[in-house]
Design a protein around this motif. Structure first.
Motif, PDB file in Angstrom:
ATOM      1  N   LEU A 160       0.801  -1.330  -0.016  1.00 46.01           N
ATOM      2  CA  LEU A 160       0.046   0.109  -0.015  1.00 46.01           C
ATOM      3  C   LEU A 160       0.884   1.199  -0.007  1.00 46.01           C
ATOM      4  CD1 LEU A 160      -2.866   1.434   0.442  1.00 46.01           C
ATOM      5  CD2 LEU A 160      -2.415   1.132   3.021  1.00 46.01           C
ATOM      6  N   PHE A 161       0.594   2.074  -0.950  1.00 44.10           N
ATOM      7  CA  PHE A 161       1.318   3.396  -1.017  1.00 44.10           C
ATOM      8  C   PHE A 161       0.325   4.462  -0.936  1.00 44.10           C
ATOM      9  CE2 PHE A 161       3.950   0.940  -4.133  1.00 44.10           C
ATOM     10  CZ  PHE A 161       5.031   1.417  -3.466  1.00 44.10           C
ATOM     11  N   THR A 162       0.444   5.534   0.114  1.00 47.56           N
ATOM     12  CA  THR A 162      -0.398   6.355   0.486  1.00 47.56           C
ATOM     13  C   THR A 162       0.336   7.764   0.904  1.00 47.56           C
ATOM     14  OG1 THR A 162      -2.574   6.867   1.299  1.00 47.56           O
ATOM     15  CG2 THR A 162      -0.898   5.540   2.842  1.00 47.56           C
ATOM     16  N   ARG A 163      -0.486   8.724   0.793  1.00 47.07           N
ATOM     17  CA  ARG A 163       0.182  10.142   1.202  1.00 47.07           C
ATOM     18  C   ARG A 163      -0.663  10.688   2.232  1.00 47.07           C
ATOM     19  NH1 ARG A 163       0.936  14.105  -3.243  1.00 47.07           N
ATOM     20  NH2 ARG A 163       2.961  13.304  -3.237  1.00 47.07           N
ATOM     21  N   ILE A 164      -0.263  10.959   3.503  1.00 52.02           N
ATOM     22  CA  ILE A 164      -0.760  11.603   4.686  1.00 52.02           C
ATOM     23  C   ILE A 164      -1.252  13.013   4.588  1.00 52.02           C
ATOM     24  CG2 ILE A 164      -0.678  11.536   7.066  1.00 52.02           C
ATOM     25  CD1 ILE A 164      -0.879   8.545   5.734  1.00 52.02           C
ATOM     26  N   THR A 165      -2.442  13.241   4.907  1.00 51.50           N
ATOM     27  CA  THR A 165      -2.853  14.709   4.789  1.00 51.50           C
ATOM     28  C   THR A 165      -2.971  15.187   6.163  1.00 51.50           C
ATOM     29  OG1 THR A 165      -4.995  13.957   4.801  1.00 51.50           O
ATOM     30  CG2 THR A 165      -4.173  14.456   2.676  1.00 51.50           C
ATOM     31  N   ASP A 166      -3.287  14.503   7.096  1.00 53.72           N
ATOM     32  CA  ASP A 166      -3.464  14.918   8.631  1.00 53.72           C
ATOM     33  C   ASP A 166      -2.406  14.439   9.599  1.00 53.72           C
ATOM     34  OD1 ASP A 166      -5.562  16.904   7.862  1.00 53.72           O
ATOM     35  OD2 ASP A 166      -6.927  15.216   7.971  1.00 53.72           O
ATOM     36  N   ALA A 167      -1.687  14.919  10.400  1.00 56.72           N
ATOM     37  CA  ALA A 167      -0.802  14.269  11.378  1.00 56.72           C
ATOM     38  C   ALA A 167      -1.717  13.777  12.317  1.00 56.72           C
ATOM     39  CB  ALA A 167       0.025  15.545  11.777  1.00 56.72           C
ATOM     40  N   GLY A 168      -1.123  12.578  12.906  1.00 58.59           N
ATOM     41  CA  GLY A 168      -1.796  12.051  14.085  1.00 58.59           C
ATOM     42  C   GLY A 168      -1.398  10.576  13.987  1.00 58.59           C
ATOM     43  N   ARG A 169      -2.381   9.692  14.896  1.00 57.47           N
ATOM     44  CA  ARG A 169      -2.100   8.459  15.144  1.00 57.47           C
ATOM     45  C   ARG A 169      -2.972   7.500  14.061  1.00 57.47           C
ATOM     46  NH1 ARG A 169      -4.575   4.734  19.424  1.00 57.47           N
ATOM     47  NH2 ARG A 169      -2.980   3.091  19.786  1.00 57.47           N
ATOM     48  N   TYR A 170      -2.099   6.785  13.334  1.00 59.64           N
ATOM     49  CA  TYR A 170      -2.867   5.862  12.673  1.00 59.64           C
ATOM     50  C   TYR A 170      -2.671   4.314  12.927  1.00 59.64           C
ATOM     51  CZ  TYR A 170      -3.189   9.889   9.367  1.00 59.64           C
ATOM     52  OH  TYR A 170      -3.583  11.088   8.717  1.00 59.64           O
ATOM     53  N   ILE A 171      -3.588   3.436  12.515  1.00 63.53           N
ATOM     54  CA  ILE A 171      -3.697   2.128  12.601  1.00 63.53           C
ATOM     55  C   ILE A 171      -3.361   1.268  11.390  1.00 63.53           C
ATOM     56  CG2 ILE A 171      -5.117   0.123  13.435  1.00 63.53           C
ATOM     57  CD1 ILE A 171      -4.478   2.123  15.896  1.00 63.53           C
ATOM     58  N   ILE A 172      -2.472   0.288  11.551  1.00 66.15           N
ATOM     59  CA  ILE A 172      -2.116  -0.236  10.427  1.00 66.15           C
ATOM     60  C   ILE A 172      -3.038  -1.981  10.710  1.00 66.15           C
ATOM     61  CG2 ILE A 172      -0.141  -1.959   8.759  1.00 66.15           C
ATOM     62  CD1 ILE A 172       1.225   0.631   9.686  1.00 66.15           C
ATOM     63  N   ARG A 173      -3.743  -2.318   9.927  1.00 62.59           N
ATOM     64  CA  ARG A 173      -4.702  -3.686  10.419  1.00 62.59           C
ATOM     65  C   ARG A 173      -3.949  -4.638   9.380  1.00 62.59           C
ATOM     66  NH1 ARG A 173     -10.721  -3.770  12.044  1.00 62.59           N
ATOM     67  NH2 ARG A 173      -9.578  -3.085  13.841  1.00 62.59           N
ATOM     68  N   VAL A 174      -3.649  -5.742   9.952  1.00 69.53           N
ATOM     69  CA  VAL A 174      -2.918  -6.904   9.168  1.00 69.53           C
ATOM     70  C   VAL A 174      -4.384  -7.898   9.313  1.00 69.53           C
ATOM     71  CG1 VAL A 174      -1.349  -8.815   9.240  1.00 69.53           C
ATOM     72  CG2 VAL A 174      -0.756  -6.631   9.659  1.00 69.53           C
ATOM     73  N   ARG A 175      -4.577  -8.319   8.212  1.00 73.18           N
ATOM     74  CA  ARG A 175      -5.718  -9.558   8.116  1.00 73.18           C
ATOM     75  C   ARG A 175      -5.356 -10.252   6.883  1.00 73.18           C
ATOM     76  NH1 ARG A 175     -10.753  -8.312   5.201  1.00 73.18           N
ATOM     77  NH2 ARG A 175     -10.613  -6.423   4.303  1.00 73.18           N
TER      78      ARG A 175
END
Length: 151
Positions: A115-130
């Motif tokens: 997954l490639f992505t650009r972050i627009t808002d600073a903060g805490r993010y969750i990466i979900r593995v499934r």
């Protein structure tokens, strides 16, 4: 005189009962463990772990494991999830639970995820593995790479 005695007696009982109730409630609250606590991504930005049936049920027959990380506005990240045990899906979620990005199969033709992505808002993010489908999981590798912004 009987009403005055009854009023004082009721008040005398009310204070200890209230104190006992508040104390027991506070002890029960302290005894509870958090139900949801994502694992932190280590400083190496790489995780080798195992998805099991003890992880978060997805409601679709499979399970998920979450990892937390802090990202800055304008960060560009690549999230690489690979496994020889199951068909991977990686999801990046914002703090409010909304999906920022998701990938099932990577560009290399395998069932690994990239997954490639650009972050627009600073903060805490969750990466979900499934796992895709009703697979219980297995061993996997997760790698987060912060890419250099293009000027």
């Amino acid at each position: 005189m009987t009403q005055a005695f009854a009023a004082r007696f009721s008040f005398a009982l009310l204070v200890p009962i209230t104190f006992l109730t508040v104390s027991l409630t506070a002890m029960a609250a302290r005894a509870q463990s958090p139900l949801y606590s994502p694992l932190a991504i280590p400083p190496s930005n790489e995780v080798t772990d195992t998805l099991t049936d003890k992880d978060i049920p997805t409601g679709q027959g499979g399970f998920a494991r979450d990892y937390a990380l802090t990202l800055n506005a304008k960060d560009q990240v690549a999230i690489d999830l690979s496994s020889e045990s199951f068909d991977t899906i990686v999801t990046l979620m914002a703090a409010d639970g909304s999906t920022v990005g998701e990938n099932d199969d990577g560009p290399d033709g395998t069932t690994n995820s990239l997954l490639f992505t650009r972050i627009t808002d600073a903060g805490r993010y969750i990466i979900r593995v499934r796992a895709f489908g009703e697979t219980s999981g297995g061993a996997f590798k997760l790698k987060v790479t912060r890419l250099r912004p293009v000027n």
